[in-house]
Each structure stands twice: as structure tokens, then as C-alpha cells.
Design a protein around this motif. Structure first.
Motif, PDB file in Angstrom:
ATOM      1  N   ALA A   1       0.948  -1.171   0.051  1.00 32.68           N
ATOM      2  CA  ALA A   1       0.111   0.020   0.154  1.00 32.68           C
ATOM      3  C   ALA A   1       0.623   1.258  -0.011  1.00 32.68           C
ATOM      4  N   ALA A   2       2.006   1.261   0.557  1.00 31.44           N
ATOM      5  CA  ALA A   2       2.877   2.275   0.688  1.00 31.44           C
ATOM      6  C   ALA A   2       3.127   3.007  -0.802  1.00 31.44           C
ATOM      7  N   GLN A   3       3.268   2.099  -1.928  1.00 31.83           N
ATOM      8  CA  GLN A   3       3.696   2.224  -3.131  1.00 31.83           C
ATOM      9  C   GLN A   3       2.277   3.014  -4.124  1.00 31.83           C
ATOM     10  N   LEU A   4       1.319   3.146  -3.177  1.00 30.43           N
ATOM     11  CA  LEU A   4       0.144   3.970  -3.831  1.00 30.43           C
ATOM     12  C   LEU A   4       0.036   5.280  -2.927  1.00 30.43           C
ATOM     13  N   ASN A   5      -0.426   6.261  -3.969  1.00 27.14           N
ATOM     14  CA  ASN A   5      -0.927   7.506  -3.098  1.00 27.14           C
ATOM     15  C   ASN A   5      -1.711   8.425  -4.029  1.00 27.14           C
ATOM     16  N   CYS A   6      -2.261   9.291  -3.384  1.00 29.70           N
ATOM     17  CA  CYS A   6      -3.089  10.457  -4.025  1.00 29.70           C
ATOM     18  C   CYS A   6      -2.553  11.746  -3.694  1.00 29.70           C
ATOM     19  N   ILE A   7      -2.305  12.226  -4.862  1.00 33.16           N
ATOM     20  CA  ILE A   7      -1.508  13.570  -5.044  1.00 33.16           C
ATOM     21  C   ILE A   7      -2.527  14.699  -4.627  1.00 33.16           C
ATOM     22  N   ASN A   8      -3.627  14.490  -4.279  1.00 31.31           N
ATOM     23  CA  ASN A   8      -4.411  15.799  -3.923  1.00 31.31           C
ATOM     24  C   ASN A   8      -4.557  15.866  -2.587  1.00 31.31           C
ATOM     25  N   THR A   9      -4.121  14.631  -1.871  1.00 33.17           N
ATOM     26  CA  THR A   9      -4.047  14.896  -0.230  1.00 33.17           C
ATOM     27  C   THR A   9      -2.850  14.532   0.251  1.00 33.17           C
ATOM     28  N   ASN A  10      -1.868  14.065  -0.105  1.00 29.53           N
ATOM     29  CA  ASN A  10      -0.704  13.714   0.474  1.00 29.53           C
ATOM     30  C   ASN A  10       0.536  13.928  -0.559  1.00 29.53           C
ATOM     31  N   GLY A  11       1.629  14.031   0.336  1.00 32.14           N
ATOM     32  CA  GLY A  11       2.749  14.324  -0.641  1.00 32.14           C
ATOM     33  C   GLY A  11       4.241  14.934  -0.034  1.00 32.14           C
ATOM     34  N   THR A  12       4.999  15.466  -0.629  1.00 32.12           N
ATOM     35  CA  THR A  12       6.092  16.035   0.042  1.00 32.12           C
ATOM     36  C   THR A  12       6.158  17.480  -0.939  1.00 32.12           C
ATOM     37  N   THR A  13       6.476  18.722   0.292  1.00 32.66           N
ATOM     38  CA  THR A  13       6.516  19.900  -0.222  1.00 32.66           C
ATOM     39  C   THR A  13       7.716  20.074  -0.864  1.00 32.66           C
ATOM     40  N   TYR A  14       7.921  21.364  -1.374  1.00 34.90           N
ATOM     41  CA  TYR A  14       9.134  21.806  -2.450  1.00 34.90           C
ATOM     42  C   TYR A  14      10.069  21.804  -1.310  1.00 34.90           C
ATOM     43  N   ASP A  15      10.053  22.087  -0.031  1.00 31.76           N
ATOM     44  CA  ASP A  15      11.317  22.258   0.841  1.00 31.76           C
ATOM     45  C   ASP A  15      11.303  20.799   1.818  1.00 31.76           C
ATOM     46  N   ALA A  16      10.768  19.616   0.884  1.00 33.61           N
ATOM     47  CA  ALA A  16      10.855  18.371   1.492  1.00 33.61           C
ATOM     48  C   ALA A  16      10.145  18.049   3.042  1.00 33.61           C
ATOM     49  N   GLN A  17       9.026  18.738   3.137  1.00 28.60           N
ATOM     50  CA  GLN A  17       8.319  18.665   4.384  1.00 28.60           C
ATOM     51  C   GLN A  17       6.879  17.614   3.971  1.00 28.60           C
ATOM     52  N   PRO A  18       6.420  17.151   4.933  1.00 31.24           N
ATOM     53  CA  PRO A  18       5.144  16.457   4.449  1.00 31.24           C
ATOM     54  C   PRO A  18       4.184  17.316   4.158  1.00 31.24           C
ATOM     55  N   PHE A  19       3.646  16.814   2.870  1.00 35.98           N
ATOM     56  CA  PHE A  19       2.367  17.744   2.358  1.00 35.98           C
ATOM     57  C   PHE A  19       1.123  16.987   2.647  1.00 35.98           C
ATOM     58  N   ALA A  20       0.061  17.611   3.384  1.00 32.81           N
ATOM     59  CA  ALA A  20      -1.348  17.276   3.572  1.00 32.81           C
ATOM     60  C   ALA A  20      -2.233  18.271   3.224  1.00 32.81           C
ATOM     61  N   ASN A  21      -3.386  17.954   2.418  1.00 32.54           N
ATOM     62  CA  ASN A  21      -4.274  18.768   1.936  1.00 32.54           C
ATOM     63  C   ASN A  21      -5.590  18.259   2.225  1.00 32.54           C
ATOM     64  N   LYS A  22      -6.491  19.159   2.614  1.00 33.69           N
ATOM     65  CA  LYS A  22      -7.958  18.929   3.068  1.00 33.69           C
ATOM     66  C   LYS A  22      -8.856  19.108   1.631  1.00 33.69           C
ATOM     67  N   VAL A  23      -9.493  18.047   1.132  1.00 33.40           N
ATOM     68  CA  VAL A  23      -9.999  18.266  -0.221  1.00 33.40           C
ATOM     69  C   VAL A  23     -11.658  18.361   0.266  1.00 33.40           C
ATOM     70  N   ASN A  24     -12.249  19.405   0.027  1.00 33.12           N
ATOM     71  CA  ASN A  24     -13.858  19.598   0.227  1.00 33.12           C
ATOM     72  C   ASN A  24     -14.318  19.462  -1.135  1.00 33.12           C
ATOM     73  N   VAL A  25     -15.508  18.944  -1.178  1.00 31.14           N
ATOM     74  CA  VAL A  25     -16.283  19.165  -2.664  1.00 31.14           C
ATOM     75  C   VAL A  25     -17.479  19.623  -2.275  1.00 31.14           C
ATOM     76  N   ALA A  26     -17.803  20.886  -2.953  1.00 28.28           N
ATOM     77  CA  ALA A  26     -19.244  21.426  -2.692  1.00 28.28           C
ATOM     78  C   ALA A  26     -20.413  20.682  -3.365  1.00 28.28           C
ATOM     79  N   ALA A  27     -21.658  20.374  -3.201  1.00 30.82           N
ATOM     80  CA  ALA A  27     -23.032  19.883  -3.397  1.00 30.82           C
ATOM     81  C   ALA A  27     -22.893  20.127  -4.891  1.00 30.82           C
ATOM     82  N   GLY A  28     -23.091  19.154  -5.946  1.00 32.32           N
ATOM     83  CA  GLY A  28     -23.159  19.288  -7.227  1.00 32.32           C
ATOM     84  C   GLY A  28     -21.950  19.506  -8.057  1.00 32.32           C
ATOM     85  N   LYS A  29     -20.841  19.330  -7.227  1.00 31.95           N
ATOM     86  CA  LYS A  29     -19.279  19.563  -7.955  1.00 31.95           C
ATOM     87  C   LYS A  29     -18.708  18.167  -8.115  1.00 31.95           C
ATOM     88  N   ILE A  30     -17.929  18.435  -9.045  1.00 38.82           N
ATOM     89  CA  ILE A  30     -16.875  17.035  -9.513  1.00 38.82           C
ATOM     90  C   ILE A  30     -15.660  17.385  -9.034  1.00 38.82           C
TER      91      ILE A  30
END
Length: 1006
Positions: free
Chosen positions: A271-300
Motif C-alpha cells: 500500500a505504501a507504493q500507492l498515493n493520492c496527489i490531492n491529499t498527500n505528498g512532499t512539499t518543495y522544501d521536503a516537508q510532509p504535504f497534507a491537503n484537505k479536499v472538500n467538494v461542494a454539493a453538485g460539484k465534481i
């Protein structure tokens, strides 16, 4: 056609381009609608990028057609329809529109040629504004029909023409398949079929990036939502896929989790070989990146996922579960099946970017190690002093600098044993009590090293006083960059009359200044500056002499790099809470005792128990290294894509390939025509020429394969904005972006990047790929929208394995309203340690600025750099005082070749440059407005004179013959004949030399 190769690789699986057919059954009518692409067979700039080809077989005087065009643009009824007779290419004026909405167009027209084909163009626009910043304006409906004809059109006419195809002008402009919208009825049926679901999931192949966020594509109605996805990847490939999430109700904090993928034979892809770029990763200065994804009603929302298939994976079919979860909503499992082939992917699949393999680059840590970069040397710590190339920093027990020294000769051509002090006393803070009016006394326990390697030493100190604690965390890097985080915490309530930081400059290191509303030049006696972040990109200054100086900038914990280059006002600095303190903060600079005191004050405030303030600041010690004059004389830029033989014939040695040409068509995306670029570079290398390319981050071509995956990241990579710009952006990106540079010849439309983000990781990886696969010798930077972390990484990958990695930086003068009145030198000083040459630049006035301005803002010399002139070719007489010419073939009236010839005839390699700013320069003039710089070697000297006097004048030279090592009895002063520069003649040793206004001389004494 350039537009074609953008999509030529991805159209497989029943989707073909360039005149081939896409077809599906339209729900709106019983007929089949084909989607085709043309080969730019009409003028899109007047007719738009899209048309319906309609066939009329009747005999009536009125043709009626219903076009199920399923448009993603809003308000089709407000846009013009243009109908053309395919046989005659003539415009049909008798037109009546019955219904124009997003789903269909019901249109009547007079079929002028009777039976046959007619073209109905439905998004015509015209470009307004500057050619490089166009505004695509969609034409509004017009009434061209004859009244009698209009009256003959009645509602009884049945549709009697059929839609043969919907055609885009080329492959790049097609809406098919991901931008063909579902009808309202189809959407309602879909929701009725899935009444309980709060959201639906549409797994989607990587070759069909999700582009719309407000509309479901018709393709999804046909396929239906699914909880399964299957794909095929090679061993070692980075395989990407999308989970399209359609939020029926608002979704908060969408998370994707992965389980191991397991084959029937029990092999796993963890599983460690799989990831979602929208929520997790590594920042440009090598820190852990985490992002909260919210989706409004009716949106994709497209959730882009990647599987990093190990090179050692056993071929076979692997299965596992990907789970989608949003706050307070049921989780949804998606069955994932991945077939791994027996083939080993070349370079992880990165050589096939249309497969979105390079999305892995967004999380790269390539070249993040703090390895020392040449010509810098490893840091050395001895007692409380850290030594680095040409400089020393002493640390006081409170953690602040006790002293900073530089060791450069005044000429800047070599290192010296002579120390030059920057400060008269240690850097310190004053916290003044509101109650007593006296300064609080700080206690310090001394400082400790927290980490130490060759490239960076970090330390910390804790200082305390009544009611306050100050935690100092600092680091010094090999290039002379010092970072201070000063965290002040209130242990009790403390009333403060003032908090100030003092930088007590030695007068010998405070001759010049730039920043804080000052253009570069001699430092004024007094500066009284206040924060004004709304309109000024100013948070510090550089103060120094040619061989010793310091840039300081004031920050707090919320600092975000603003946009620059025309866009400062759209994303300005944030006022630091600490230093700014509302409108109370500011900086004064002036003489105080022995020092030139920089007093950064922040005014009165009360700190309540538990309050925290960050008084952060950066110091950059200049110069960075001695000036490399031999590189200047030997390296001659040719700044244009051209025939290599004709470039070689000019005497240039390095070719700069801008964007907007055949081998680098797309701005900041040199990955599509890279084979042509490689062929060109290979030939250049065989002729002894080097090739650098234009490639930076600030804006990105719309031709980037990753445009829509990057859009799925919200505002991480692209800035928010009001949209508009060239038609392609309006039709496919839609809204919420800033349109940037546009190249009409290639129809290349760029979008502004948002500042510091993971695209910088991709940029570093991309540079690495270009060095390895294309053989570039460096880059030409056109203003810079990244910080020194990215610059260091770039320099590392460009100079790996003995590659030259030459970087030259062009800047348009940023000292103006749209750029927030910052000096280019101030803005980019953190990058100077890694540059080989400056090209400052556009909008610099070479006629009306004084020598001190050129020395500090244009020449690069106080920083260990040299430069070239740009605007109108500069002033060639003044330029040579700083060793600058302009570059080929920039302007007609200022060809540098005659001066290059003088360099070669005189033999500039190995000469010692002694500038007019050096007190003991052996050659001086008797007029300070006509300074002299010399280039000295055994038995000869080249003297450069340039006049800043208001009118023609004459000067006399005073020469220290002994210092020159020339016998005056035998010396001859010759002015060589230089085309467009001076007429050849000989001067007597004591002659009065006439100097024309704004001009000068190159004189040789042998």
C-alpha cells in the motif's frame, strides 16, 4: 502542426484524431453525432474553434437543424452563431435562432446553395488587448436577416437538415469526450437510479483527464458510476488513474486510503507504493504535504492516484481495495485490478508523459541534500566562529551575530587576508518596558549546535527576561544565507513601549544601499520607512560596500512569497504581525555614534500571558565569491534560436533558446518537442557551442500534459484569478485562473502559478531529465518565482556529472507600481550565489542613472557577479566600466562584436580588473563624473572611461606608472579604432582627452 503532437499519443481505445471520427448516440435526438477534428482548416481567430457541419438535402427555402452540441460554456444564448455556405465559403445572413441553450441549438437559415453542407460556428470570438496578453471576447448575437425572410420562418417548419459532425479546429481544441456535458434529464435519471448515495464515484482512465467540475460528462452517463477500476502497467512504471467524485451533498475532508495489491500467486505491491496527489505528498522544501479536499454539493472532484509499480514486481494480475471516505459519510470501496506486464518500463514511464507518469515528480526530493555547490567550500566551526568562502560569522552567547567579516579584495577579483567588519557591535534587540521606560535585561544560557554538516550549521539559544522568553533558532548555509526564527513568548502580561532590533553597520560596509524605497546607489544620510504591504513589496534592504555588505529582510511565521513580475498587487506581502504591529512598525537608518544604525522598530504593545510573536529575519552576507572575469570575457551569449553556423560566425559561445520557437514552443514546458531540441544541441556541441534554454516557474503553458491533474489540486499550483485571456483557456479551463503570457504564432497560452508549491519538485525533476536526455548546458531565467531552496536544487542537477549548468538571470526593472517598487537586486539576491551572469534588464535607464546605480543594481560586481546590458542595448561606453557589453543579436544599434574584438586583440584573459570604485586604482581621472576602470596585465593596460557629465568635457589621466609596471618613457596611449564606438588615434601621456557627453573611450597603454 504543433498543436497535434500534444494529443497524438494519448488517443487510443477507439479514439482517434486528425480527421478521424468519434461517435456516440446522442440522447437528445435519434441521430448519431460524430466528433471530429480538423487540421486548422478555418480561421479560428474570426470564426472560433468549433463548428457543426450540417447537411441539407431538402428543397425548402428554409433549413432547420437541431444541434445536440452539449456545450460546457455558460449562456450560449449570449454568443453569436455564424453560418457559412460550405460550397461558396460565403456567410449566410438569413438566420433565425429558435433555441440556444447548453444542450442544443435549434437554428433556421436560408440554404443559399440548396442541397449540400453548411458550417455553423458557435463560439466565434475576437482577441482584444496586447498580442501577448490577449482578451478573447466572444461575439454577441447580431441580427443580419432580411425582415421578409424572417416572417417566412414559421414554427411549422420541421427539422430538415442533419448534423453530419461536430468539428473542432484541431485536436488540442476538441471537447470530446470529457467536456461533452450530460443533459439535465440524464443527470436526473442518474440520481433517481442511485437515490441513497450522498456521492457517486466514476473511476476514470489516465488518458481522459477530468476537466469539468460543474458538469457531468455524457461519457459518465453512458458508463455509469462504478466501484471497480482496472488498468495495465509495466514493471517499474508510475501508473496513474483517477477517481472522479460527484458530490450530491457537500463532502468534507475527502480521503483516499489504499490496501496492498495482491496477486493470485501471493505476491504484493505494498500500500505504501500507492498515493493520492490531492491529499498527500512532499512539499518543495521536503516537508510532509497534507491537503484537505472538500467538494461542494453538485460539484465534481478528480482524485488523482498513483501506483509506483516496483521494478522487481512479478508480472501478473494484482487486486486490492481503494477506499474513499468523507467526514460523516459512508466509506466507499473501489476494487482495483492492476495487470503488471512482463515489460520493464523505461525510466519509470517518465519518457511517456502523456500517460501522466510524471505526476510522481510532484513529490520528489531530488537534490534536497544540502551538499555544498561549487565554488563554495564546506563550513568550518571553530569556537564561536563559523567560516565560509570569503566570510566569517561570530556568534554571541544570545545566539545573534557578534560580528560578520568579509575577506575580499576591493577589486573583487580575489580573496584577501584582510578582514572587513560589517558591524561595530553585536546584533541585538531592545525590549523597552512601558512601566519604567527602561530596557529589559535579558539573561542568556549560551547557544548550542542543533545540527551540523558541510553545507549548513544550525544552533539555538534560549534568552529570558521578566515575563518573557525568547527562543532563537538560527542556521548559516555555505552561501552566506542566515535564517533566524525568533520566537518571543509572554510568560506573564508584559506592557512594552517598544521592541526594536539593531543592526549596527560599520561605516566601511555601509556606503551603498538598495531597498526600502531606495533605488541602488549611495546610501542616503537618513531613511525613515513605514510598512506598506498593499502596494510595496518591501521588507528589508541591502547595505554594503563592493566587498562587504548585508541584505536583511524581516518576516514572521506567516510569511508567504508574494507574486512578482506584474502580479504583485494580486498577491502582495502579508504584514508581519510582529514587525508591522498594525501601522506602528517601521525602519529608520542613520548615523549613531560610530555606526550606521538600522533600527527596525515595531511600536507599543501589550503581550498577554501565552501570547507568541515571531521576530524572524534573514541575513545574506555579500559578496558571495570573487568576480570571475575570465568567464566574462570567454562566455558570449547569443540570445535567439538561429542557424548554428551563423551563430558560431559571430564569435558567440553560448546559445540561449527562448520559448516560442520550433524546438522550445511551449512556455516553461520544454518536454514536447524535446527530440528537436536534442538534435539541435547535439549539433551545437559538435561545433563547440553550448546551449541553454528558457525554463522557469511563474506561469505554465496550457500545453502541459498535466494541466488538468494540476487543476484538480485547487489553488496549490495555479493562482486564483478572474479567468479570461485566450479562447482555449476560457473554453477548457473555464474560470478561476490568471491568464499569463501568450505566443500568437503557436497559440501558446500560459496560466500563472501560485507561488511556492509542489510544481517546483516537478521543475527540479524536469531539469534533471533535460540534462540527462537532452544535454542542456544550463538555463536562462526570465525573472524568478521560486526561492533559494529550489535554486540550489536546480544548480545541483544542472551541474551534475561535469555538466556546466550555466544560469543567467534576466530581470525587468521591478521598481514600479505593478511590481510593488522592489529592486530586482533585492528581490533576487538569495539566488545570486548560483548565477553565472545577470541581464538586468528591461526598463533600466542607461542614460539617466548615475554610476552608483549601475554598480549596485545592474553590474552584479558587489555580489561577485558580472552582467550584461539589455534595454535598447544599454550604453556601451558606460557598460565597459563594469566589464559589460550587450548580447547578440539583441538590438540593431549595439552590436557587441567590435568590443569583443578589442578584448581578443588586447588579450583580456588573465587580466586584472580594477574598478573606479577601488581607492588605489593606478589610473584616475581629474573628473569624478568621468570614472576610469582598468584591465591590467604584464606590460599593458586597457582603460575604460565613461562620462556621466552633463555636457562634453575634457579630462586628464593621473597614472601611477610604478603600480602599472610600465615605463612612462616608453609608454604609448592608443585608442584603437572601434566601429560605432570610437575613431582610432594616439594620445600624448599628458594630453587633455576630449570626452563626448554620455560616451567615453577604450584606451590601451603598452
Amino acid at each position: 502542426m504543433h498543436q497535434h503532437n500534444h494529443h497524438s499519443h494519448i488517443m487510443k481505445k477507439g479514439l482517434m484524431l486528425a480527421g478521424f471520427t468519434f461517435s456516440f448516440l446522442a440522447a437528445a435526438t435519434a441521430q448519431q453525432v460524430k466528433y471530429t477534428v480538423g487540421n486548422n482548416n478555418w480561421d479560428a481567430d474570426s470564426l472560433g474553434n468549433h463548428r457543426a457541419v450540417v447537411t441539407f438535402n431538402g428543397t425548402d427555402k428554409v433549413a432547420r437543424v437541431v444541434i445536440p452540441w452539449r456545450r460546457r460554456d455558460e449562456h450560449p444564448e449570449l454568443k453569436r452563431i455564424i453560418i457559412q455556405d460550405a460550397q461558396t465559403q460565403k456567410k449566410i445572413t438569413n438566420v433565425k435562432t429558435l433555441v440556444l441553450n447548453r444542450e442544443q441549438g435549434d437554428i433556421c437559415f436560408e440554404p443559399a446553395s440548396g442541397k449540400g453542407n453548411y458550417y455553423i460556428y458557435y463560439l466565434p470570438y475576437k482577441n482584444e488587448g496586447r498580442s501577448n496578453y490577449p482578451r478573447g471576447v466572444y461575439l454577441t448575437p447580431e441580427q443580419t436577416a432580411d425582415n421578409n425572410w424572417l416572417q417566412s420562418v414559421t414554427a411549422t417548419i420541421k427539422p430538415n437538415a442533419i448534423v453530419k459532425e461536430l468539428e473542432a479546429v484541431d485536436a488540442f481544441n476538441t471537447f470530446y469526450p470529457m467536456e461533452v456535458i450530460a443533459t439535465v434529464a440524464e443527470q436526473q435519471q442518474l440520481l433517481l437510479k442511485h437515490p441513497a448515495a450522498g456521492y457517486l464515484v466514476f473511476p476514470e482512465d489516465r488518458q481522459f483527464p477530468i476537466k469539468m467540475t460543474d458538469d457531468l460528462p455524457q461519457r459518465w452517463i453512458q458508463k455509469g458510476p462504478s466501484q471497480a477500476f482496472a488498468g495495465e502497467a509495466d514493471k517499474g512504471e508510475y501508473y496513474t488513474f483517477q477517481l472522479g467524485v460527484y458530490a450530491r451533498n457537500e463532502m468534507k475532508d475527502v480521503q483516499i486510503s489504499f490496501a496492498d495489491l495482491t496477486s493470485t500467486t501471493g505476491k504484493t505491491i505494498p500500500a505504501a507504493q500507492l498515493n493520492c496527489i490531492n491529499t498527500n505528498g512532499t512539499t518543495y522544501d521536503a516537508q510532509p504535504f497534507a491537503n484537505k479536499v472538500n467538494v461542494a454539493a453538485g460539484k465534481i472532484q478528480a482524485m488523482w492516484c498513483g501506483i509506483d509499480v516496483p521494478q522487481t514486481a512479478t508480472p501478473g494480475t494484482y487486486k486490492g481495495i481503494v477506499t474513499i471516505k468523507a467526514a460523516d459519510m459512508p466509506a466507499m470501496p473501489v476494487r482495483l485490478t492492476l495487470t503488471v506486464t512482463n515489460k520493464l518500463a523505461v525510466n519509470s514511464g517518465f519518457n511517456e508523459p502523456w500517460k501522466q507518469t510524471r505526476l510522481k515528480w510532484l513529490n520528489s526530493t531530488l537534490a534536497q541534500d544540502n551538499a555544498v555547490i561549487a565554488p563554495y567550500t564546506a563550513l568550518e566551526l571553530k569556537d564561536s566562529v563559523i567560516s565560509l568562502l570569503g566570510r566569517k560569522v561570530g556568534i554571541n552567547k544570545d545566539g545573534f551575530p557578534a560580528q560578520i567579516q568579509t575577506f575580499f579584495t576591493p577589486e573583487m577579483t580575489s580573496l584577501s587576508t584582510q578582514a572587513k567588519n560589517i558591524f561595530t557591535e553585536p546584533v541585538h534587540f531592545h525590549f523597552t518596558s512601558a512601566a519604567t521606560g527602561k530596557d529589559l535585561k535579558w539573561e542568556s544560557q549560551g547557544w548550542q549546535i542543533t545540527s551540523k554538516d558541510a553545507g549548513k550549521i544550525s544552533w539555538k539559544a534560549i534568552n529570558t527576561t521578566a515575563g518573557l522568553q525568547m527562543e532563537v533558532n538560527a542556521s548559516l548555509e555555505f552561501d552566506g544565507f542566515i535564517d533566524y526564527t525568533v520566537k518571543v513568548t509572554a510568560l506573564d502580561e508584559v506592557g512594552l513601549k517598544e521592541i526594536t532590533m539593531h543592526l549596527p553597520f560599520d561605516k566601511g560596509a555601509a556606503k551603498y544601499m538598495m531597498g526600502l524605497n531606495q533605488k541602488g546607489g549611495v546610501r542616503p544620510e537618513k531613511i525613515d520607512w513605514k510598512w506598506d504591504v498593499k502596494s510595496k513589496n518591501q521588507d528589508g534592504a541591502w547595505i554594503g560596500d563592493v566587498n562587504a555588505g548585508l541584505q536583511f529582510t524581516l518576516r514572521d511565521e506567516n510569511y508567504v512569497r508574494p507574486l512578482n513580475t506584474n502580479f504583485y498587487l494580486q498577491k502582495p506581502l502579508l504584514l508581519p504581525t510582529s514587525w508591522g504591529n498594525g501601522d506602528k512598525g517601521g525602519i529608520t537608518i542613520g548615523e549613531k555614534g560610530k555606526a550606521i544604525l538600522v533600527n527596525s522598530y515595531s511600536g507599543e504593545r501589550t503581550m498577554h500571558k501565552g501570547d507568541v510573536l515571531y521576530y524572524n529575519f534573514h541575513l545574506i552576507i555579500t559578496p558571495f565569491h570573487p568576480v570571475n572575469t575570465d568567464f566574462q570575457w570567454a562566455t558570449r551569449f547569443y540570445h535567439k534560436y538561429n542557424n548554428l553556423d551563423s551563430i558560431k560566425a559571430t564569435g558567440a559561445t553560448v546559445v540561449n533558446i527562448h520559448h516560442g520557437n520550433e524546438i522550445n514552443p511551449w512556455i516553461n514546458y520544454p518536454f514536447i518537442e524535446w527530440k528537436k531540441m536534442k538534435d539541435y544541441i547535439d549539433v551545437a556541441h559538435s561545433k563547440g557551442l553550448k546551449v541553454k534554454i528558457y525554463n522557469t516557474v511563474r506561469e505554465l503553458s496550457d500545453h502541459a500534459w498535466e494541466t488538468f491533474p494540476l487543476r484538480s489540486l485547487g489553488h496549490e499550483v495555479y493562482s486564483p484569478g478572474k479567468g479570461g485571456g485566450f479562447s482555449w483557456l476560457q473554453e477548457h479551463v473555464g474560470k478561476d485562473y490568471i491568464a499569463a503570457w501568450f505566443v500568437p504564432e503557436f497559440k501558446d497560452a500560459a496560466i500563472i502559478n501560485s507561488g511556492m508549491n509542489r510544481w517546483h519538485n516537478y521543475y527540479v525533476e524536469g531539469m534533471n531529465w533535460l540534462v540527462q536526455n537532452v544535454g542542456i548546458d544550463g538555463i536562462y531565467l526570465d525573472d524568478v518565482a521560486f526561492d533559494r531552496i529550489t535554486m540550489k536544487r536546480i544548480k545541483r542537477v544542472l551541474t551534475q556529472d561535469g555538466h556546466p549548468g550555466i544560469i543567467d538571470l534576466h530581470s525587468a526593472n521591478q521598481y514600479n507600481k505593478t511590481d510593488g517598487f522592489i529592486n530586482s537586486g533585492m528581490l533576487y539576491m538569495e539566488h545570486f550565489p548560483y548565477l553565472n551572469r545577470l541581464w538586468f534588464g528591461e526598463y533600466f535607464d542607461y542614460e539617466n542613472n548615475d554610476p552608483d546605480f549601475f554598480l549596485t543594481e545592474v553590474s552584479g560586481i558587489p555580489f561577485g557577479l558580472m552582467g550584461e546590458m539589455l534595454q535598447d542595448g544599454g550604453n556601451q561606453w558606460r557598460g565597459m566600466v563594469y566589464g559589460m557589453t550587450n548580447r547578440m543579436p539583441w538590438t540593431e544599434n549595439s552590436d557587441p562584436r567590435p568590443i569583443w574584438k578589442v578584448w581578443d586583440d588586447f588579450g583580456m584573459q588573465g587580466t586584472k580588473m580594477i574598478g573606479y570604485w577601488v581607492d588605489n586604482n593606478p589610473v584616475k581621472t581629474n573628473n569624478p563624473l568621468v570614472p576610469a576602470t582598468i584591465y591590467k596585465k604584464d606590460g599593458a593596460v586597457l582603460i575604460s572611461l565613461a562620462s556621466w557629465a552633463k555636457e562634453d568635457t575634457t579630462i586628464k589621466l593621473s597614472i601611477d606608472w610604478k603600480a602599472l609596471g610600465i615605463d612612462p618613457a616608453k609608454a604609448v596611449i592608443t585608442a584603437p579604432d572601434i566601429r560605432n564606438f570610437q575613431q582610432g588615434q594616439v594620445f600624448d601621456k599628458d594630453a587633455a582627452i576630449p570626452v563626448a557627453k554620455n560616451k567615453g573611450w577604450l584606451l590601451i597603454i603598452r
